[in-house]
Write a protein that holds these residues in place. Structure first.
Motif, PDB file in Angstrom:
ATOM      1  N   ALA A  41       7.901 -17.362  -7.997  1.00  0.00           N
ATOM      2  CA  ALA A  41       8.722 -16.149  -8.130  1.00  0.00           C
ATOM      3  C   ALA A  41       7.860 -14.910  -8.308  1.00  0.00           C
ATOM      4  O   ALA A  41       8.148 -13.824  -7.777  1.00  0.00           O
ATOM      5  N   ALA A  42       6.774 -15.051  -9.079  1.00  0.00           N
ATOM      6  CA  ALA A  42       5.881 -13.903  -9.290  1.00  0.00           C
ATOM      7  C   ALA A  42       5.201 -13.494  -7.995  1.00  0.00           C
ATOM      8  O   ALA A  42       5.073 -12.291  -7.672  1.00  0.00           O
ATOM      9  N   VAL A  43       4.741 -14.488  -7.230  1.00  0.00           N
ATOM     10  CA  VAL A  43       4.098 -14.174  -5.949  1.00  0.00           C
ATOM     11  C   VAL A  43       5.083 -13.498  -5.008  1.00  0.00           C
ATOM     12  O   VAL A  43       4.757 -12.526  -4.304  1.00  0.00           O
ATOM     13  N   TRP A  44       6.296 -14.003  -4.950  1.00  0.00           N
ATOM     14  CA  TRP A  44       7.306 -13.387  -4.080  1.00  0.00           C
ATOM     15  C   TRP A  44       7.635 -11.964  -4.515  1.00  0.00           C
ATOM     16  O   TRP A  44       7.775 -11.070  -3.690  1.00  0.00           O
ATOM     17  N   SER A  45       7.757 -11.788  -5.854  1.00  0.00           N
ATOM     18  CA  SER A  45       8.045 -10.440  -6.358  1.00  0.00           C
ATOM     19  C   SER A  45       6.902  -9.482  -6.039  1.00  0.00           C
ATOM     20  O   SER A  45       7.112  -8.313  -5.658  1.00  0.00           O
ATOM     21  N   PHE A  46       5.670  -9.958  -6.175  1.00  0.00           N
ATOM     22  CA  PHE A  46       4.522  -9.089  -5.887  1.00  0.00           C
ATOM     23  C   PHE A  46       4.452  -8.753  -4.395  1.00  0.00           C
ATOM     24  O   PHE A  46       4.092  -7.644  -4.010  1.00  0.00           O
ATOM     25  N   SER A  47       4.803  -9.709  -3.547  1.00  0.00           N
ATOM     26  CA  SER A  47       4.800  -9.454  -2.100  1.00  0.00           C
ATOM     27  C   SER A  47       5.920  -8.501  -1.704  1.00  0.00           C
ATOM     28  O   SER A  47       5.823  -7.824  -0.677  1.00  0.00           O
ATOM     29  N   CYS A  48       6.956  -8.439  -2.501  1.00  0.00           N
ATOM     30  CA  CYS A  48       8.056  -7.506  -2.210  1.00  0.00           C
ATOM     31  C   CYS A  48       7.771  -6.093  -2.707  1.00  0.00           C
ATOM     32  O   CYS A  48       8.533  -5.164  -2.404  1.00  0.00           O
ATOM     33  N   LEU A  49       6.707  -5.914  -3.448  1.00  0.00           N
ATOM     34  CA  LEU A  49       6.362  -4.588  -3.979  1.00  0.00           C
ATOM     35  C   LEU A  49       5.641  -3.790  -2.891  1.00  0.00           C
ATOM     36  O   LEU A  49       4.673  -4.264  -2.298  1.00  0.00           O
ATOM     37  N   HIS A  50       6.128  -2.572  -2.634  1.00  0.00           N
ATOM     38  CA  HIS A  50       5.549  -1.706  -1.584  1.00  0.00           C
ATOM     39  C   HIS A  50       5.204  -0.354  -2.210  1.00  0.00           C
ATOM     40  O   HIS A  50       6.039   0.273  -2.871  1.00  0.00           O
ATOM     41  N   VAL A  51       3.971   0.114  -1.980  1.00  0.00           N
ATOM     42  CA  VAL A  51       3.467   1.368  -2.551  1.00  0.00           C
ATOM     43  C   VAL A  51       3.399   2.411  -1.447  1.00  0.00           C
ATOM     44  O   VAL A  51       2.828   2.164  -0.377  1.00  0.00           O
ATOM     45  N   VAL A  52       3.959   3.579  -1.727  1.00  0.00           N
ATOM     46  CA  VAL A  52       3.921   4.716  -0.795  1.00  0.00           C
ATOM     47  C   VAL A  52       3.135   5.829  -1.469  1.00  0.00           C
ATOM     48  O   VAL A  52       3.487   6.272  -2.564  1.00  0.00           O
ATOM     49  N   THR A  53       2.044   6.266  -0.856  1.00  0.00           N
ATOM     50  CA  THR A  53       1.196   7.317  -1.436  1.00  0.00           C
ATOM     51  C   THR A  53       1.794   8.698  -1.184  1.00  0.00           C
ATOM     52  O   THR A  53       2.720   8.870  -0.375  1.00  0.00           O
ATOM     53  N   SER A  54       1.237   9.687  -1.865  1.00  0.00           N
ATOM     54  CA  SER A  54       1.726  11.063  -1.722  1.00  0.00           C
ATOM     55  C   SER A  54       1.451  11.564  -0.307  1.00  0.00           C
ATOM     56  O   SER A  54       0.375  11.355   0.257  1.00  0.00           O
ATOM     57  N   GLY A  55       2.431  12.215   0.253  1.00  0.00           N
ATOM     58  CA  GLY A  55       2.318  12.723   1.613  1.00  0.00           C
ATOM     59  C   GLY A  55       2.783  11.749   2.662  1.00  0.00           C
ATOM     60  O   GLY A  55       2.740  12.078   3.866  1.00  0.00           O
ATOM     61  N   ASP A  56       3.222  10.543   2.273  1.00  0.00           N
ATOM     62  CA  ASP A  56       3.700   9.549   3.222  1.00  0.00           C
ATOM     63  C   ASP A  56       5.172   9.233   2.955  1.00  0.00           C
ATOM     64  O   ASP A  56       5.685   9.454   1.851  1.00  0.00           O
ATOM     65  N   GLU A  57       5.824   8.716   3.974  1.00  0.00           N
ATOM     66  CA  GLU A  57       7.210   8.271   3.864  1.00  0.00           C
ATOM     67  C   GLU A  57       7.378   6.987   4.675  1.00  0.00           C
ATOM     68  O   GLU A  57       6.652   6.770   5.665  1.00  0.00           O
ATOM     69  N   CYS A  58       8.341   6.155   4.249  1.00  0.00           N
ATOM     70  CA  CYS A  58       8.600   4.880   4.918  1.00  0.00           C
ATOM     71  C   CYS A  58      10.088   4.733   5.193  1.00  0.00           C
ATOM     72  O   CYS A  58      10.935   5.282   4.469  1.00  0.00           O
ATOM     73  N   LEU A  59      10.400   3.971   6.218  1.00  0.00           N
ATOM     74  CA  LEU A  59      11.769   3.608   6.550  1.00  0.00           C
ATOM     75  C   LEU A  59      11.935   2.093   6.367  1.00  0.00           C
ATOM     76  O   LEU A  59      11.089   1.309   6.825  1.00  0.00           O
TER      77      LEU A  59
END
Length: 344
Positions: A41-59
């Motif tokens: 569960a921890a590995v799955w939760s960590f893989s679901c974490l997505h980081v977006v830096t300043s100046g970027d956007e994601c869809l």
């Protein structure tokens, strides 16, 4: 029945699998199984974490359809149901347009390239309005660059870079704004003609330089001639003015000299006349005595002048003939002086 009795009498047999993963079909899981589940569960939760830096956007798409947009920060993406379909920066980007062959209005081949400065202001439109936004902008810029160069002649293309930049900026923004992209600036980098045209241009420039040099030389010579003529004219005017002043001054000096000599001669005649008049005595006629005195003074002064002239003449080299003066030898001088004295 015998088996059930035997099983019930003997009891459940322990197995190795039950010892390792559990206590049998009806028992609780062991500690290792729980730890394995928590780790997964921890590995799955960590893989679901997505980081977006300043100046970027994601869809993010959920089950293949657009769901939400992610800004800067930490976000949880429920994989595999949700996926990040587009990750792009909203800062200004630089797109290098490679060199391409263009033809001017007078059919001259020229290679030109450019640099495009762009910024994505609508990530959704950039993702879903066009398949590849960078490729679309690049091809659009190449097409518009060829079109703008084709509107100008070869000579105009080198001196109209700012005009081409403005036209490209306007044409690109008219299309890319529907893609969620703003073109902030377009700059033409290089415009290189072919070798033959470059050689012809060099010859033309050399001829133009020679022509300008000849024109400048002729203009310089003309200016020199004009300046010399003006200088000679000014010098002639100044010389004429100086001569006029010299003649006037000489005439004034000569007039002053003659006036002074005349005054001196008059004074001398008066003194001699007075001396001669006193020598006659008191008994003679006053009128005849004055007349005789004036004639005698004139003859005396004429004789002195004549002797001075003869003395100068005798001082020169050459043969001299000296003649003694008489009353008849100086008719003009004697008569003129007498006439002037009688008028006074």
């Amino acid at each position: 029945r015998a088996r059930r009795a035997t099983t019930g009498a003997v009891g459940p047999r322990p197995t190795g699998r039950g010892d390792a993963y559990g206590s049998g079909y009806g028992g609780r899981p062991s500690g290792r199984a729980v730890k394995a589940c928590l780790a997964a569960a921890a590995v799955w939760s960590f893989s679901c974490l997505h980081v977006v830096t300043s100046g970027d956007e994601c869809l993010v798409e959920r089950l293949g359809t657009y769901h939400r947009k992610l800004g800067p920060g930490w976000h949880l993406v429920l994989k595999p149901f949700e996926t990040v379909s587009f990750h792009v920066t909203t800062r200004e980007q630089v797109l290098d347009v490679p060199p391409q062959q263009c033809y001017t209005l007078d059919n001259a081949p020229i290679r030109s390239d450019a640099v495009v400065y762009m910024r994505i202001f609508d990530v959704y439109a950039a993702r879903y309005s066009i398949q590849d936004v960078m490729s679309g902008i690049l091809n659009l810029c190449l097409t518009q660059l060829r079109e703008e160069v084709g509107k100008l002649t070869l000579d105009e293309s080198f001196s109209s870079r700012e005009r081409i930049n403005r036209a490209l900026l306007k044409d690109l923004n008219a299309v890319t704004r529907t893609w969620g992209v703003e073109i902030t600036r377009v700059e033409i980098q290089n415009m290189e003609p072919s070798r033959d045209i470059l050689a012809a241009m060099e010859l033309q420039m050399a001829a133009e330089r020679k022509k300008r040099a000849a024109i400048l030389k002729s203009e310089g010579e003309r200016a020199t001639f004009i300046n010399e003529a003006e200088g000679r004219a000014a010098a002639a005017v100044a010389n004429a003015e100086a001569q006029r002043k010299t003649v006037v001054l000489r005439a004034q000096a000569e007039a002053e000299r003659q006036r002074v000599e005349a005054d001196g001669l008059r004074t001398a005649i008066g003194v001699v006349t007075t001396a001669l008049s006193e020598s006659y005595g008191p008994g003679s006629d006053e009128t005849s005595r004055r007349k005789d005195s004036v004639e005698g003074a004139i003859q005396f002064l004429s004789l002195i002048r004549y002797l001075e002239t003869q003395s100068k003449f005798a001082g020169s080299q050459g043969t001299k003939v000296l003649m003694l003066p008489s009353k008849n030898s100086l008719p003009l001088t004697y008569g003129g002086l007498k006439f002037l004295l009688d008028d006074e």
